[in-house]
Write a protein that holds these residues in place. Structure first.
Motif, mmCIF file in Angstrom:
data_model
loop_
_atom_site.group_PDB
_atom_site.id
_atom_site.type_symbol
_atom_site.label_atom_id
_atom_site.label_comp_id
_atom_site.label_asym_id
_atom_site.label_seq_id
_atom_site.Cartn_x
_atom_site.Cartn_y
_atom_site.Cartn_z
ATOM 1 N N LEU A 57 45.107 35.827 55.060
ATOM 2 C CA LEU A 57 44.401 37.104 55.029
ATOM 3 C C LEU A 57 43.233 37.117 56.009
ATOM 4 C CD1 LEU A 57 44.267 37.545 51.137
ATOM 5 C CD2 LEU A 57 45.910 38.569 52.736
ATOM 6 N N ALA A 58 42.890 38.310 56.459
ATOM 7 C CA ALA A 58 41.748 38.468 57.357
ATOM 8 C C ALA A 58 40.458 38.211 56.578
ATOM 9 C CB ALA A 58 41.733 39.878 57.937
ATOM 10 N N PRO A 59 39.426 37.645 57.229
ATOM 11 C CA PRO A 59 38.175 37.319 56.537
ATOM 12 C C PRO A 59 37.528 38.516 55.843
ATOM 13 C CG PRO A 59 38.250 36.265 58.685
ATOM 14 C CD PRO A 59 39.426 37.195 58.632
ATOM 15 N N ASP A 60 37.733 39.723 56.387
ATOM 16 C CA ASP A 60 37.112 40.910 55.798
ATOM 17 C C ASP A 60 38.017 41.599 54.775
ATOM 18 O OD1 ASP A 60 38.993 41.732 57.632
ATOM 19 O OD2 ASP A 60 37.760 43.317 58.516
ATOM 20 N N ASP A 61 39.142 40.987 54.455
ATOM 21 C CA ASP A 61 40.063 41.550 53.475
ATOM 22 C C ASP A 61 39.532 41.256 52.072
ATOM 23 O OD1 ASP A 61 42.193 42.194 51.768
ATOM 24 O OD2 ASP A 61 43.686 41.675 53.284
ATOM 25 N N ALA A 62 39.274 42.318 51.295
ATOM 26 C CA ALA A 62 38.727 42.141 49.944
ATOM 27 C C ALA A 62 39.645 41.324 49.049
ATOM 28 C CB ALA A 62 38.463 43.509 49.317
ATOM 29 N N GLU A 63 40.930 41.323 49.355
ATOM 30 C CA GLU A 63 41.883 40.584 48.527
ATOM 31 C C GLU A 63 41.667 39.080 48.636
ATOM 32 O OE1 GLU A 63 46.710 40.296 47.679
ATOM 33 O OE2 GLU A 63 45.974 41.354 49.451
ATOM 34 N N MET A 64 41.100 38.627 49.757
ATOM 35 C CA MET A 64 40.893 37.193 49.934
ATOM 36 C C MET A 64 40.005 36.619 48.832
ATOM 37 S SD MET A 64 39.195 35.003 53.064
ATOM 38 C CE MET A 64 40.665 34.841 54.079
ATOM 39 N N THR A 65 38.900 37.292 48.548
ATOM 40 C CA THR A 65 37.991 36.819 47.503
ATOM 41 C C THR A 65 38.701 36.754 46.158
ATOM 42 O OG1 THR A 65 36.028 37.691 48.623
ATOM 43 C CG2 THR A 65 35.860 37.311 46.244
ATOM 44 N N LYS A 66 39.462 37.788 45.855
ATOM 45 C CA LYS A 66 40.187 37.853 44.583
ATOM 46 C C LYS A 66 41.177 36.698 44.452
ATOM 47 C CE LYS A 66 43.284 40.999 42.092
ATOM 48 N NZ LYS A 66 43.950 42.319 42.144
ATOM 49 N N VAL A 67 41.934 36.439 45.515
ATOM 50 C CA VAL A 67 42.948 35.386 45.478
ATOM 51 C C VAL A 67 42.293 34.011 45.368
ATOM 52 C CG1 VAL A 67 44.797 34.271 46.786
ATOM 53 C CG2 VAL A 67 44.644 36.757 46.740
ATOM 54 N N LEU A 68 41.206 33.790 46.094
ATOM 55 C CA LEU A 68 40.520 32.500 46.031
ATOM 56 C C LEU A 68 39.896 32.260 44.655
ATOM 57 C CD1 LEU A 68 38.852 32.400 49.561
ATOM 58 C CD2 LEU A 68 40.693 30.923 48.724
ATOM 59 N N GLU A 69 39.389 33.315 44.037
ATOM 60 C CA GLU A 69 38.860 33.172 42.682
ATOM 61 C C GLU A 69 39.974 32.770 41.718
ATOM 62 O OE1 GLU A 69 37.064 36.968 42.043
ATOM 63 O OE2 GLU A 69 35.109 36.351 42.870
ATOM 64 N N GLU A 70 41.166 33.318 41.929
ATOM 65 C CA GLU A 70 42.307 32.940 41.100
ATOM 66 C C GLU A 70 42.700 31.479 41.351
ATOM 67 O OE1 GLU A 70 43.592 34.591 38.628
ATOM 68 O OE2 GLU A 70 42.130 36.173 39.035
ATOM 69 N N ALA A 71 42.594 31.032 42.607
ATOM 70 C CA ALA A 71 42.903 29.633 42.926
ATOM 71 C C ALA A 71 41.929 28.695 42.218
ATOM 72 C CB ALA A 71 42.840 29.419 44.438
ATOM 73 N N VAL A 72 40.661 29.085 42.178
ATOM 74 C CA VAL A 72 39.656 28.293 41.459
ATOM 75 C C VAL A 72 40.002 28.232 39.974
ATOM 76 C CG1 VAL A 72 37.232 28.204 40.727
ATOM 77 C CG2 VAL A 72 37.797 28.731 43.118
ATOM 78 N N LYS A 73 40.397 29.380 39.406
ATOM 79 C CA LYS A 73 40.779 29.416 37.984
ATOM 80 C C LYS A 73 41.996 28.538 37.721
ATOM 81 C CE LYS A 73 39.040 34.094 37.073
ATOM 82 N NZ LYS A 73 39.428 35.485 36.733
ATOM 83 N N SER A 74 42.961 28.586 38.624
ATOM 84 C CA SER A 74 44.171 27.781 38.437
ATOM 85 C C SER A 74 43.835 26.296 38.429
ATOM 86 C CB SER A 74 45.185 28.094 39.541
ATOM 87 O OG SER A 74 45.643 29.427 39.455
ATOM 88 N N GLY A 75 42.989 25.878 39.391
ATOM 89 C CA GLY A 75 42.571 24.482 39.420
ATOM 90 C C GLY A 75 41.832 24.101 38.150
ATOM 91 N N SER A 76 40.999 25.007 37.651
ATOM 92 C CA SER A 76 40.236 24.740 36.434
ATOM 93 C C SER A 76 41.153 24.609 35.223
ATOM 94 C CB SER A 76 39.213 25.856 36.196
ATOM 95 O OG SER A 76 38.245 25.888 37.231
#
Length: 273
Positions: A158-177
């Motif tokens: 995703l592009a750095p300014d794509d709002a979806e990037m933050t959402k997906v990365l937060e989900e990745a953090v949750k998955s790892g947790s």
């Protein structure tokens, strides 16, 4: 090693006893939010077998309700077998770089067996035993660890300014947790959560970025505590520390300029008097 390449998505691969089960397409990102919110909720055992799906229900919620209804007629062994098949299909799709479909499969795998992680002593209606509980725990740990990798990989597209990037990365953090809740010493989950946090910090403001990077550093140091020879974790920990130093310097410079500007205004006011 924790930071090995993407081929390591296959973790503790389990072979199904028989049959195959096809995956359905789904909006993986939306399903991810719903799934992580309910990661530790056992199914409602008192509901009827033929529950109807209310009008206005989103496709993702409808799929989850459909699975919950189906599970009411399944044995613990059936649920585990279905989960294993979904996970295997997710791994195959990831290898083909079909990321959305892989994520969808992984969430299906979790949905079918997550409640089996509960203690049989306190959840007798689930009709599972200690061995099946351990199998479900291992399976969910593996799938959550895979999800952290796949979600981070998708965020990279995703592009750095794509709002979806933050959402997906937060989900990745949750998955790892979630994986680490099951096994606190899962170094792959630690490393992948650290990588997701490191990426997440790039889109945050200074103070928030420092907090996120501190958490990422803690993840990489936790990997090194378990595997002192892990070069990738050591390199990432060093890189994160350098970014924290740069942000602190930037913050101090900003505070210095603000103080100097305030002092100048005070001086001008004094002269006018």
């Amino acid at each position: 090693a924790a930071g090995d390449d993407d081929e390591e998505v296959i973790i503790e691969e389990m072979e199904p006893d028989s049959g195959t089960f096809g995956a359905t397409d789904g909006a993986a990102a939306a399903a991810a939010v719903a799934m992580n919110k309910e990661a530790n909720i056992a199914e409602d055992e008192s509901a009827g077998e033929d529950d109807e799906i209310p009008e206005g229900t989103s496709p993702q919620e409808a799929e989850m309700l459909k699975i919950d209804n189906e599970k009411k007629t399944m044995s613990a062994s059936d649920k585990l077998e279905r989960s294993i098949l979904w996970k295997a299909e997710g791994n195959d799709l990831f290898k083909k770089n079909e990321i959305f479909k892989a994520v969808d499969c992984y969430y299906h795998a979790i949905l079918y067996c997550r409640e089996l992680m509960s203690n049989p002593q306190y959840y007798p209606k689930l009709e599972h035993n200690d061995f099946q509980r351990k199998t479900a725990q291992d399976l969910c740990e593996s799938v959550y660890t895979n999800l952290a990798l796949v979600q981070t990989k998708y965020a990279n597209t995703l592009a750095p300014d794509d709002a979806e990037m933050t959402k997906v990365l937060e989900e990745a953090v949750k998955s790892g947790s979630e994986a680490l809740k099951i096994n606190a010493k899962n170094v792959k989950a630690m490393f992948r959560r650290g990588m997701a946090r490191s990426m997440l910090a790039k889109g945050a403001k200074n103070v928030e970025a420092q907090k996120i990077l501190a958490d990422a550093k803690a993840d990489f140091l936790a990997v090194l505590a378990e595997d002192a020879q892990n070069r990738e974790a050591r390199a990432e920990a060093k890189a994160v520390q350098e970014r924290i130093k740069a942000l602190r310097k930037e913050e101090a410079e900003h505070e210095g300029k603000t103080f100097a500007f305030g002092a100048t205004l005070s001086g001008i006011g004094a002269k006018e008097k």
